[in-house]
Design an enzyme around this catalytic site. Structure first.
Site, PDB file in Angstrom:
ATOM      1  N   GLY A 265      52.576 -34.177  84.041  1.00 15.14           N
ATOM      2  CA  GLY A 265      51.173 -34.090  84.432  1.00 15.14           C
ATOM      3  C   GLY A 265      50.995 -33.985  85.931  1.00 15.14           C
ATOM      4  N   LYS A 266      52.063 -33.599  86.646  1.00 18.99           N
ATOM      5  CA  LYS A 266      51.991 -33.457  88.097  1.00 18.99           C
ATOM      6  C   LYS A 266      51.553 -32.050  88.512  1.00 18.99           C
ATOM      7  CE  LYS A 266      55.686 -36.885  88.600  1.00 18.99           C
ATOM      8  NZ  LYS A 266      57.117 -37.103  88.917  1.00 18.99           N
ATOM      9  N   ILE A 267      51.773 -31.090  87.634  1.00 21.04           N
ATOM     10  CA  ILE A 267      51.303 -29.721  87.817  1.00 21.04           C
ATOM     11  C   ILE A 267      50.672 -29.284  86.502  1.00 21.04           C
ATOM     12  CG2 ILE A 267      52.002 -27.319  88.189  1.00 21.04           C
ATOM     13  CD1 ILE A 267      54.167 -28.266  90.037  1.00 21.04           C
TER      14      ILE A 267
END
Length: 298
Positions: A265-267
């Site tokens: 969920g970082k990109i």
């Protein structure tokens, strides 16, 4: 052939990383021209010892980024070079025992005399801290670095450019270098304290308030991870450009691809992203110029 035409031709030639340089320039131009994008510039300290320091400062000064996340080494090199420290061309093959004996640090093929690095940074830091504690004892790191930028006149300085554009510089690993060490060494005599939590709150506010998020991430380590870690609060970056020489096969964060960051969920899955496997001292100027050419067209 102009540099703009060269970058276009890299897109035509495509293989192997040539096409990635072209694609990175296009994503950077789109991200930079997106009025709803909050943009973060992340990089490691090693490249600040090179001519890329001026490229980084130029991007900040021209308003391409709203925040910088970097390392203490980047601060050390920027201060040393901005205040008269001399850096010299060297060679990868020099004998390091010989260099140690004559008082020269080697950073790859860059040579730095001892007196032009640690001592320069220490003197600058001590004078700065003496002034700061007259106003108050507790400061955030980004506020300390803003004051450092205020005192630097070098147009190629990253800190000076950030000060002029009111761009905060965040260094989560501030104690991992000469500048941060001076806070420790001078604590009992000056009493300066660094408020690390307040900077994390500033980053969180920057991320949460963003309509969209973008990052140009050069190298790996803490500057890369800090950028994408807090991006989770916004379900990830909408734009991501990695320039790296690290591979993913040892499981390190430095070598991890954007696709792995998607799983955390970082990109965002929908993000425009690219990895450029290349020496940043070669690739970054081409990517920046390619983006500038696109921006001029718009």
């Amino acid at each position: 052939m102009t540099v703009c035409e060269l970058v276009e031709k890299l897109g035509d030639s495509h293989g192997f990383m040539a096409g990635h340089v072209y694609r990175a320039s296009r994503i950077l131009a789109e991200m930079t021209s997106d009025p709803g994008a909050t943009r973060i510039l992340a990089f490691t300290g090693n490249i600040v010892s090179t001519g890329l320091r001026g490229v980084l400062a130029q991007m900040i000064r021209e308003g391409w980024f709203h925040a910088v996340i970097t390392t203490c080494g980047a601060i050390d090199h920027d201060i040393a070079r901005s205040t008269g420290g001399k850096y010299y061309k060297g060679d990868w093959g020099y004998d390091d025992s010989m260099l140690r004996a004559i008082g020269v640090h080697r950073l790859g093929n860059v040579l730095i005399p001892v007196e032009d690095y640690g001592l320069v940074v220490e003197k600058f830091a001590r004078r700065l801290f003496e002034e700061l504690v007259r106003e108050k004892k507790k400061w955030s790191v980004s506020d300390v670095l803003r004051e450092a930028g205020r005192k630097i006149s070098d147009k190629n300085s990253i800190l000076r450019a950030a000060y002029e554009r009111n761009v905060p510089v965040f260094v989560p690993g501030i104690y991992d270098g000469a500048f941060g060490s001076q806070v420790v060494f001078n604590y009992h005599s000056l009493g300066l304290e660094l408020d690390l939590i307040s900077d994390e709150r500033k980053i969180i506010e920057l991320v949460v308030s963003a309509e969209r998020l973008g990052g140009l991430i050069i190298g790996g380590g803490i500057s890369k991870h800090h950028t994408i870690w807090w991006a989770q609060l916004k379900e990830g970056l909408d734009y991501a450009i990695y320039i790296t020489t690290a591979v993913e096969y040892d499981g390190s964060l430095s070598g991890a691809h954007p696709r792995e960051a998607v799983s955390w969920g970082k990109i965002k899955p929908s993000a425009k992203n690219i990895v450029v496997y290349a020496d940043a001292t070669i690739a970054l100027p081409l990517i920046v110029v390619g983006a500038m050419c696109q921006l001029v067209k718009k």
